[in-house]
Write a protein that holds these residues in place. Structure first.
Motif, PDB file in Angstrom:
ATOM      1  N   TYR A 165      13.011   8.579  -0.414  1.00  0.00           N
ATOM      2  CA  TYR A 165      12.101   8.482   0.734  1.00  0.00           C
ATOM      3  C   TYR A 165      11.084   9.617   0.710  1.00  0.00           C
ATOM      4  O   TYR A 165      11.386  10.752   0.336  1.00  0.00           O
ATOM      5  CB  TYR A 165      12.889   8.535   2.045  1.00  0.00           C
ATOM      6  CG  TYR A 165      12.012   8.771   3.252  1.00  0.00           C
ATOM      7  CD1 TYR A 165      11.296   7.716   3.821  1.00  0.00           C
ATOM      8  CD2 TYR A 165      11.862  10.048   3.797  1.00  0.00           C
ATOM      9  CE1 TYR A 165      10.464   7.935   4.914  1.00  0.00           C
ATOM     10  CE2 TYR A 165      11.044  10.275   4.893  1.00  0.00           C
ATOM     11  CZ  TYR A 165      10.343   9.212   5.440  1.00  0.00           C
ATOM     12  OH  TYR A 165       9.514   9.420   6.516  1.00  0.00           O
ATOM     13  N   HIS A 166       9.857   9.287   1.106  1.00  0.00           N
ATOM     14  CA  HIS A 166       8.809  10.308   1.277  1.00  0.00           C
ATOM     15  C   HIS A 166       7.872   9.823   2.389  1.00  0.00           C
ATOM     16  O   HIS A 166       7.557   8.618   2.457  1.00  0.00           O
ATOM     17  CB  HIS A 166       8.025  10.498  -0.023  1.00  0.00           C
ATOM     18  CG  HIS A 166       7.167  11.736  -0.017  1.00  0.00           C
ATOM     19  ND1 HIS A 166       5.957  11.801   0.665  1.00  0.00           N
ATOM     20  CD2 HIS A 166       7.352  12.954  -0.597  1.00  0.00           C
ATOM     21  CE1 HIS A 166       5.436  13.004   0.500  1.00  0.00           C
ATOM     22  NE2 HIS A 166       6.257  13.720  -0.254  1.00  0.00           N
ATOM     23  N   PRO A 167       7.416  10.715   3.265  1.00  0.00           N
ATOM     24  CA  PRO A 167       6.518  10.299   4.362  1.00  0.00           C
ATOM     25  C   PRO A 167       5.243   9.603   3.898  1.00  0.00           C
ATOM     26  O   PRO A 167       4.636   8.852   4.668  1.00  0.00           O
ATOM     27  CB  PRO A 167       6.202  11.622   5.074  1.00  0.00           C
ATOM     28  CG  PRO A 167       7.380  12.489   4.794  1.00  0.00           C
ATOM     29  CD  PRO A 167       7.810  12.135   3.398  1.00  0.00           C
ATOM     30  N   ARG A 168       4.824   9.826   2.634  1.00  0.00           N
ATOM     31  CA  ARG A 168       3.604   9.173   2.170  1.00  0.00           C
ATOM     32  C   ARG A 168       3.740   7.653   2.143  1.00  0.00           C
ATOM     33  O   ARG A 168       2.731   6.943   2.133  1.00  0.00           O
ATOM     34  CB  ARG A 168       3.227   9.675   0.769  1.00  0.00           C
ATOM     35  CG  ARG A 168       4.211   9.314  -0.328  1.00  0.00           C
ATOM     36  CD  ARG A 168       3.672   9.628  -1.714  1.00  0.00           C
ATOM     37  NE  ARG A 168       4.722   9.492  -2.717  1.00  0.00           N
ATOM     38  CZ  ARG A 168       5.417  10.491  -3.231  1.00  0.00           C
ATOM     39  NH1 ARG A 168       5.155  11.731  -2.837  1.00  0.00           N
ATOM     40  NH2 ARG A 168       6.368  10.291  -4.126  1.00  0.00           N
ATOM     41  N   LEU A 169       4.970   7.160   2.121  1.00  0.00           N
ATOM     42  CA  LEU A 169       5.200   5.714   2.064  1.00  0.00           C
ATOM     43  C   LEU A 169       4.711   5.004   3.329  1.00  0.00           C
ATOM     44  O   LEU A 169       4.445   3.810   3.302  1.00  0.00           O
ATOM     45  CB  LEU A 169       6.687   5.413   1.849  1.00  0.00           C
ATOM     46  CG  LEU A 169       7.291   5.942   0.547  1.00  0.00           C
ATOM     47  CD1 LEU A 169       8.798   5.717   0.535  1.00  0.00           C
ATOM     48  CD2 LEU A 169       6.639   5.272  -0.656  1.00  0.00           C
ATOM     49  N   ARG A 224       0.823  -1.205   0.000  1.00  0.00           N
ATOM     50  CA  ARG A 224       0.000   0.000   0.000  1.00  0.00           C
ATOM     51  C   ARG A 224       0.860   1.259   0.000  1.00  0.00           C
ATOM     52  O   ARG A 224       0.573   2.223  -0.723  1.00  0.00           O
ATOM     53  CB  ARG A 224      -0.939  -0.001   1.206  1.00  0.00           C
ATOM     54  CG  ARG A 224      -1.850   1.212   1.273  1.00  0.00           C
ATOM     55  CD  ARG A 224      -2.777   1.142   2.470  1.00  0.00           C
ATOM     56  NE  ARG A 224      -3.519   2.391   2.633  1.00  0.00           N
ATOM     57  CZ  ARG A 224      -4.310   2.669   3.664  1.00  0.00           C
ATOM     58  NH1 ARG A 224      -4.480   1.755   4.624  1.00  0.00           N
ATOM     59  NH2 ARG A 224      -4.939   3.823   3.743  1.00  0.00           N
ATOM     60  N   GLY A 225       1.920   1.264   0.786  1.00  0.00           N
ATOM     61  CA  GLY A 225       2.784   2.428   0.835  1.00  0.00           C
ATOM     62  C   GLY A 225       3.537   2.647  -0.463  1.00  0.00           C
ATOM     63  O   GLY A 225       3.573   3.758  -0.994  1.00  0.00           O
ATOM     64  N   LEU A 226       4.134   1.581  -1.002  1.00  0.00           N
ATOM     65  CA  LEU A 226       4.923   1.721  -2.231  1.00  0.00           C
ATOM     66  C   LEU A 226       4.034   2.013  -3.440  1.00  0.00           C
ATOM     67  O   LEU A 226       4.472   2.638  -4.405  1.00  0.00           O
ATOM     68  CB  LEU A 226       5.743   0.450  -2.447  1.00  0.00           C
ATOM     69  CG  LEU A 226       6.877   0.254  -1.435  1.00  0.00           C
ATOM     70  CD1 LEU A 226       7.493  -1.130  -1.568  1.00  0.00           C
ATOM     71  CD2 LEU A 226       7.954   1.326  -1.597  1.00  0.00           C
ATOM     72  N   ASP A 227       2.785   1.575  -3.373  1.00  0.00           N
ATOM     73  CA  ASP A 227       1.854   1.842  -4.479  1.00  0.00           C
ATOM     74  C   ASP A 227       1.539   3.327  -4.600  1.00  0.00           C
ATOM     75  O   ASP A 227       1.083   3.798  -5.646  1.00  0.00           O
ATOM     76  CB  ASP A 227       0.568   1.035  -4.265  1.00  0.00           C
ATOM     77  CG  ASP A 227      -0.270   0.934  -5.528  1.00  0.00           C
ATOM     78  OD1 ASP A 227       0.293   1.095  -6.638  1.00  0.00           O
ATOM     79  OD2 ASP A 227      -1.482   0.697  -5.432  1.00  0.00           O
ATOM     80  N   ALA A 228       1.789   4.066  -3.534  1.00  0.00           N
ATOM     81  CA  ALA A 228       1.538   5.508  -3.551  1.00  0.00           C
ATOM     82  C   ALA A 228       2.656   6.275  -4.236  1.00  0.00           C
ATOM     83  O   ALA A 228       2.527   7.481  -4.483  1.00  0.00           O
ATOM     84  CB  ALA A 228       1.365   6.028  -2.119  1.00  0.00           C
ATOM     85  N   ALA A 229       3.759   5.582  -4.550  1.00  0.00           N
ATOM     86  CA  ALA A 229       4.903   6.243  -5.183  1.00  0.00           C
ATOM     87  C   ALA A 229       4.780   6.176  -6.700  1.00  0.00           C
ATOM     88  O   ALA A 229       4.570   5.089  -7.259  1.00  0.00           O
ATOM     89  CB  ALA A 229       6.197   5.583  -4.730  1.00  0.00           C
ATOM     90  N   ARG A 283      12.652   4.426   5.788  1.00  0.00           N
ATOM     91  CA  ARG A 283      13.914   5.027   5.349  1.00  0.00           C
ATOM     92  C   ARG A 283      14.943   3.936   5.062  1.00  0.00           C
ATOM     93  O   ARG A 283      15.697   4.023   4.077  1.00  0.00           O
ATOM     94  CB  ARG A 283      14.447   5.993   6.416  1.00  0.00           C
ATOM     95  CG  ARG A 283      13.684   7.313   6.520  1.00  0.00           C
ATOM     96  CD  ARG A 283      14.328   8.227   7.546  1.00  0.00           C
ATOM     97  NE  ARG A 283      13.585   9.465   7.705  1.00  0.00           N
ATOM     98  CZ  ARG A 283      13.715  10.537   6.933  1.00  0.00           C
ATOM     99  NH1 ARG A 283      14.575  10.498   5.916  1.00  0.00           N
ATOM    100  NH2 ARG A 283      13.000  11.614   7.157  1.00  0.00           N
ATOM    101  N   ARG A 284      14.996   2.947   5.923  1.00  0.00           N
ATOM    102  CA  ARG A 284      15.920   1.823   5.727  1.00  0.00           C
ATOM    103  C   ARG A 284      15.596   1.085   4.434  1.00  0.00           C
ATOM    104  O   ARG A 284      16.499   0.744   3.646  1.00  0.00           O
ATOM    105  CB  ARG A 284      15.809   0.879   6.933  1.00  0.00           C
ATOM    106  CG  ARG A 284      16.466  -0.476   6.796  1.00  0.00           C
ATOM    107  CD  ARG A 284      16.303  -1.251   8.098  1.00  0.00           C
ATOM    108  NE  ARG A 284      16.701  -2.639   7.942  1.00  0.00           N
ATOM    109  CZ  ARG A 284      15.849  -3.665   7.843  1.00  0.00           C
ATOM    110  NH1 ARG A 284      14.532  -3.433   7.872  1.00  0.00           N
ATOM    111  NH2 ARG A 284      16.280  -4.891   7.701  1.00  0.00           N
ATOM    112  N   LEU A 285      14.309   0.838   4.188  1.00  0.00           N
ATOM    113  CA  LEU A 285      13.891   0.148   2.972  1.00  0.00           C
ATOM    114  C   LEU A 285      14.249   0.975   1.740  1.00  0.00           C
ATOM    115  O   LEU A 285      14.741   0.430   0.737  1.00  0.00           O
ATOM    116  CB  LEU A 285      12.386  -0.118   3.040  1.00  0.00           C
ATOM    117  CG  LEU A 285      11.763  -0.982   1.952  1.00  0.00           C
ATOM    118  CD1 LEU A 285      10.523  -1.691   2.500  1.00  0.00           C
ATOM    119  CD2 LEU A 285      11.347  -0.134   0.738  1.00  0.00           C
TER     120      LEU A 285
END
Length: 255
Positions: free
Chosen positions: A199-203, A18-23, A189-191
Protein backbone atom coordinates in the motif's frame (compact mmCIF):
# COMPACT_ATOMS: atom_id res chain seq x y z
CA UNK A 1 0.21 -11.88 -11.40
CA UNK A 2 -2.57 -11.12 -13.91
CA UNK A 3 -5.17 -8.78 -12.43
CA UNK A 4 -8.39 -8.46 -14.42
CA UNK A 5 -10.39 -5.29 -13.83
CA UNK A 6 -13.94 -6.09 -14.90
CA UNK A 7 -17.56 -5.03 -14.48
CA UNK A 8 -19.64 -2.65 -16.54
CA UNK A 9 -18.58 0.36 -18.60
CA UNK A 10 -19.02 3.78 -16.92
CA UNK A 11 -18.56 2.26 -13.45
CA UNK A 12 -15.39 4.10 -12.42
CA UNK A 13 -12.82 1.51 -13.47
CA UNK A 14 -10.44 4.14 -14.88
CA UNK A 15 -10.22 5.66 -11.42
CA UNK A 16 -8.58 2.46 -10.15
CA UNK A 17 -6.44 2.15 -13.27
CA UNK A 18 -5.02 5.63 -12.73
CA UNK A 19 -3.99 4.84 -9.17
CA UNK A 20 -2.44 1.44 -9.90
CA UNK A 21 -0.65 2.85 -12.95
CA UNK A 22 1.33 5.04 -10.56
CA UNK A 23 2.85 1.95 -8.94
CA UNK A 24 6.16 0.79 -10.44
CA UNK A 25 5.24 -2.84 -9.79
CA UNK A 26 2.26 -2.67 -12.17
CA UNK A 27 2.10 -2.86 -15.96
CA UNK A 28 -1.26 -1.51 -17.17
CA UNK A 29 -2.95 -2.86 -20.27
CA UNK A 30 -6.08 -0.75 -20.79
CA UNK A 31 -8.71 -1.13 -23.50
CA UNK A 32 -6.88 1.26 -25.83
CA UNK A 33 -3.80 -0.99 -25.90
CA UNK A 34 -3.73 -2.19 -29.52
CA UNK A 35 -1.38 -5.06 -28.72
CA UNK A 36 -3.96 -6.73 -26.51
CA UNK A 37 -7.27 -5.18 -27.64
CA UNK A 38 -9.08 -4.55 -30.90
CA UNK A 39 -11.98 -2.12 -30.70
CA UNK A 40 -12.03 -2.48 -26.89
CA UNK A 41 -12.28 -6.27 -27.03
CA UNK A 42 -9.56 -8.75 -26.11
CA UNK A 43 -7.61 -10.39 -28.88
CA UNK A 44 -7.46 -14.24 -28.79
CA UNK A 45 -6.29 -15.91 -25.58
CA UNK A 46 -2.82 -16.83 -26.97
CA UNK A 47 -2.12 -13.11 -27.44
CA UNK A 48 -3.12 -12.38 -23.85
CA UNK A 49 -1.03 -15.28 -22.58
CA UNK A 50 2.02 -14.11 -24.53
CA UNK A 51 1.70 -10.53 -23.20
CA UNK A 52 1.43 -11.78 -19.62
CA UNK A 53 4.37 -14.18 -19.92
CA UNK A 54 6.79 -11.62 -21.29
CA UNK A 55 6.01 -8.91 -18.75
CA UNK A 56 8.81 -8.08 -16.32
CA UNK A 57 6.43 -6.47 -13.83
CA UNK A 58 5.14 -8.22 -10.73
CA UNK A 59 1.54 -7.40 -11.72
CA UNK A 60 -0.16 -6.92 -15.09
CA UNK A 61 -3.46 -5.06 -14.85
CA UNK A 62 -5.78 -5.88 -17.77
CA UNK A 63 -9.17 -4.19 -18.22
CA UNK A 64 -11.33 -6.43 -20.44
CA UNK A 65 -14.75 -4.93 -19.65
CA UNK A 66 -16.33 -6.43 -22.76
CA UNK A 67 -15.12 -9.85 -21.58
CA UNK A 68 -16.39 -9.55 -18.00
CA UNK A 69 -18.59 -12.56 -18.72
CA UNK A 70 -15.37 -14.56 -19.27
CA UNK A 71 -13.53 -13.59 -16.10
CA UNK A 72 -13.78 -17.13 -14.69
CA UNK A 73 -12.28 -18.47 -17.92
CA UNK A 74 -9.52 -15.85 -17.94
CA UNK A 75 -8.58 -16.77 -14.38
CA UNK A 76 -8.24 -20.39 -15.51
CA UNK A 77 -5.94 -19.83 -18.52
CA UNK A 78 -3.20 -22.49 -18.40
CA UNK A 79 0.48 -21.77 -17.93
CA UNK A 80 0.06 -18.51 -16.02
CA UNK A 81 0.58 -17.45 -12.43
CA UNK A 82 -2.66 -17.57 -10.40
CA UNK A 83 -4.50 -14.32 -11.08
CA UNK A 84 -7.00 -12.08 -9.35
CA UNK A 85 -10.06 -10.18 -10.54
CA UNK A 86 -11.59 -6.90 -9.37
CA UNK A 87 -15.29 -6.54 -10.21
CA UNK A 88 -16.29 -2.87 -9.94
CA UNK A 89 -19.93 -1.88 -9.60
CA UNK A 90 -21.55 1.52 -9.31
CA UNK A 91 -24.91 2.98 -8.26
CA UNK A 92 -27.37 2.16 -11.04
CA UNK A 93 -28.66 5.73 -11.48
CA UNK A 94 -25.23 7.33 -11.72
CA UNK A 95 -24.01 4.64 -14.06
CA UNK A 96 -27.12 4.89 -16.30
CA UNK A 97 -26.83 8.67 -16.39
CA UNK A 98 -23.16 8.47 -17.41
CA UNK A 99 -23.79 5.72 -19.96
CA UNK A 100 -26.57 7.59 -21.77
CA UNK A 101 -24.60 10.85 -21.75
CA UNK A 102 -21.61 9.10 -23.33
CA UNK A 103 -23.15 6.43 -25.56
CA UNK A 104 -26.81 7.36 -26.02
CA UNK A 105 -29.13 4.37 -26.37
CA UNK A 106 -26.38 1.79 -27.02
CA UNK A 107 -27.42 -0.40 -24.07
CA UNK A 108 -31.05 -0.24 -25.12
CA UNK A 109 -30.22 -1.26 -28.67
CA UNK A 110 -28.23 -4.22 -27.37
CA UNK A 111 -31.15 -5.34 -25.21
CA UNK A 112 -33.50 -5.14 -28.17
CA UNK A 113 -31.12 -7.30 -30.20
CA UNK A 114 -30.95 -9.83 -27.34
CA UNK A 115 -34.74 -9.90 -27.16
CA UNK A 116 -35.31 -10.43 -30.89
CA UNK A 117 -32.40 -12.85 -31.29
CA UNK A 118 -30.32 -10.69 -33.62
CA UNK A 119 -27.46 -10.05 -31.15
CA UNK A 120 -25.34 -12.71 -32.85
CA UNK A 121 -21.80 -13.02 -31.55
CA UNK A 122 -21.58 -9.55 -30.05
CA UNK A 123 -20.17 -9.40 -26.53
CA UNK A 124 -23.39 -8.05 -25.02
CA UNK A 125 -25.12 -11.35 -25.77
CA UNK A 126 -22.41 -13.74 -24.61
CA UNK A 127 -23.04 -16.34 -21.88
CA UNK A 128 -26.64 -15.34 -21.35
CA UNK A 129 -28.69 -18.23 -20.04
CA UNK A 130 -32.28 -18.83 -21.15
CA UNK A 131 -33.70 -17.24 -17.99
CA UNK A 132 -31.79 -14.01 -18.58
CA UNK A 133 -32.88 -13.78 -22.22
CA UNK A 134 -36.48 -14.36 -21.13
CA UNK A 135 -36.11 -11.68 -18.43
CA UNK A 136 -34.96 -9.17 -21.06
CA UNK A 137 -37.90 -10.07 -23.30
CA UNK A 138 -40.35 -9.84 -20.39
CA UNK A 139 -39.31 -6.23 -19.78
CA UNK A 140 -40.05 -5.39 -23.43
CA UNK A 141 -37.02 -3.23 -24.33
CA UNK A 142 -38.93 -1.83 -27.32
CA UNK A 143 -40.97 0.29 -24.92
CA UNK A 144 -38.14 1.34 -22.58
CA UNK A 145 -36.46 4.74 -22.63
CA UNK A 146 -32.62 4.91 -22.80
CA UNK A 147 -32.10 5.35 -19.05
CA UNK A 148 -34.35 2.40 -18.23
CA UNK A 149 -32.51 0.38 -20.87
CA UNK A 150 -29.16 1.30 -19.34
CA UNK A 151 -30.48 0.26 -15.93
CA UNK A 152 -31.72 -3.10 -17.22
CA UNK A 153 -28.35 -3.66 -18.90
CA UNK A 154 -26.70 -2.83 -15.55
CA UNK A 155 -28.82 -5.57 -14.01
CA UNK A 156 -27.99 -8.14 -16.69
CA UNK A 157 -24.23 -7.59 -16.57
CA UNK A 158 -23.83 -7.25 -12.79
CA UNK A 159 -25.96 -10.37 -12.28
CA UNK A 160 -23.01 -12.26 -13.74
CA UNK A 161 -21.38 -11.98 -10.31
CA UNK A 162 -23.89 -14.54 -9.07
CA UNK A 163 -24.56 -16.53 -12.23
CA UNK A 164 -20.83 -17.25 -12.52
CA UNK A 165 -20.41 -17.83 -8.79
CA UNK A 166 -17.86 -15.03 -8.50
CA UNK A 167 -19.18 -14.00 -5.10
CA UNK A 168 -17.94 -17.33 -3.70
CA UNK A 169 -14.41 -17.11 -5.09
CA UNK A 170 -11.42 -16.04 -3.04
CA UNK A 171 -9.66 -14.71 -6.16
CA UNK A 172 -12.42 -12.18 -6.99
CA UNK A 173 -12.97 -8.94 -5.08
CA UNK A 174 -16.13 -6.84 -5.38
CA UNK A 175 -15.35 -3.10 -5.39
CA UNK A 176 -18.13 -0.57 -4.88
CA UNK A 177 -17.25 2.69 -6.67
CA UNK A 178 -19.38 4.78 -4.32
CA UNK A 179 -17.56 3.38 -1.28
CA UNK A 180 -14.14 3.89 -2.87
CA UNK A 181 -14.77 7.59 -3.50
CA UNK A 182 -16.12 8.02 0.03
CA UNK A 183 -13.27 6.12 1.74
CA UNK A 184 -10.35 5.99 -0.72
CA UNK A 185 -7.60 5.22 1.80
CA UNK A 186 -9.50 2.40 3.53
CA UNK A 187 -10.69 0.87 0.26
CA UNK A 188 -7.27 0.97 -1.41
CA UNK A 189 -5.77 -0.69 1.66
CA UNK A 190 -8.40 -3.41 1.29
CA UNK A 191 -7.58 -3.80 -2.41
CA UNK A 192 -3.85 -3.99 -1.68
CA UNK A 193 -4.40 -6.66 0.96
CA UNK A 194 -6.38 -8.70 -1.58
CA UNK A 195 -3.59 -8.44 -4.16
CA UNK A 196 -0.79 -8.88 -1.59
CA UNK A 197 0.43 -5.55 -2.88
CA UNK A 198 2.34 -2.83 -0.97
CA UNK A 199 0.00 0.00 0.00
CA UNK A 200 1.06 3.58 -0.71
CA UNK A 201 -1.02 6.81 -0.48
CA UNK A 202 -0.16 7.60 -4.11
CA UNK A 203 -2.62 4.88 -5.14
CA UNK A 204 -5.51 7.16 -4.18
CA UNK A 205 -3.86 10.61 -4.33
CA UNK A 206 -6.10 11.50 -7.31
CA UNK A 207 -9.33 10.64 -5.43
CA UNK A 208 -10.78 13.45 -3.32
CA UNK A 209 -12.97 11.82 -0.63
CA UNK A 210 -16.58 12.67 -1.31
CA UNK A 211 -20.07 11.31 -0.98
CA UNK A 212 -21.29 9.82 -4.24
CA UNK A 213 -24.62 10.57 -5.86
CA UNK A 214 -25.92 7.24 -4.61
CA UNK A 215 -26.31 8.28 -0.97
CA UNK A 216 -29.65 8.84 0.75
CA UNK A 217 -28.97 12.58 0.92
CA UNK A 218 -29.34 12.85 -2.83
CA UNK A 219 -32.12 10.39 -3.58
CA UNK A 220 -33.79 13.14 -5.60
CA UNK A 221 -31.19 12.33 -8.28
CA UNK A 222 -32.85 8.97 -8.92
CA UNK A 223 -33.87 8.68 -12.55
CA UNK A 224 -37.48 7.95 -13.60
CA UNK A 225 -36.54 4.37 -14.45
CA UNK A 226 -39.26 1.92 -15.46
CA UNK A 227 -40.93 0.59 -12.29
CA UNK A 228 -40.28 -3.09 -12.98
CA UNK A 229 -36.66 -2.45 -13.96
CA UNK A 230 -36.19 -0.35 -10.82
CA UNK A 231 -37.43 -3.21 -8.63
CA UNK A 232 -34.91 -5.61 -10.20
CA UNK A 233 -32.06 -3.13 -9.82
CA UNK A 234 -32.91 -2.32 -6.20
CA UNK A 235 -32.92 -6.04 -5.39
CA UNK A 236 -29.52 -6.56 -7.02
CA UNK A 237 -28.09 -3.43 -5.37
CA UNK A 238 -28.99 -4.86 -1.96
CA UNK A 239 -27.43 -8.20 -2.87
CA UNK A 240 -24.22 -6.68 -4.21
CA UNK A 241 -23.98 -4.43 -1.18
CA UNK A 242 -24.34 -7.41 1.14
CA UNK A 243 -21.73 -9.44 -0.74
CA UNK A 244 -19.28 -6.51 -0.75
CA UNK A 245 -19.78 -6.00 2.99
CA UNK A 246 -19.25 -9.71 3.66
CA UNK A 247 -15.96 -9.62 1.77
CA UNK A 248 -14.85 -6.55 3.75
CA UNK A 249 -15.68 -8.32 7.03
CA UNK A 250 -13.74 -11.41 6.01
CA UNK A 251 -10.74 -9.26 5.06
CA UNK A 252 -10.87 -7.46 8.40
CA UNK A 253 -11.04 -10.79 10.25
CA UNK A 254 -7.98 -12.06 8.36
CA UNK A 255 -6.16 -8.82 9.14
Amino acid sequence: MPVYLVGLQRSGTNMLVRGLDAAPEVEVRNENDSTLFHRFQLRPDPVLTAVLRRSRHAYVLVKPLCESHRVDELLALPGLSPGRALWVWRDVDDRARSEVAKFGDANLRALRAIADGSIGGRWQGQRLDADTVELVRAHDPQRLDPHSGAALFWYVRNSLVYRLGLDRRSDVLLCHYDTVVAEPAAQLRRLCAFLDFPYHPRLHAHIAPRQSHGTEAVTDRRLPIDRRVRARCDELTDRLGGSTADIETEAADRG
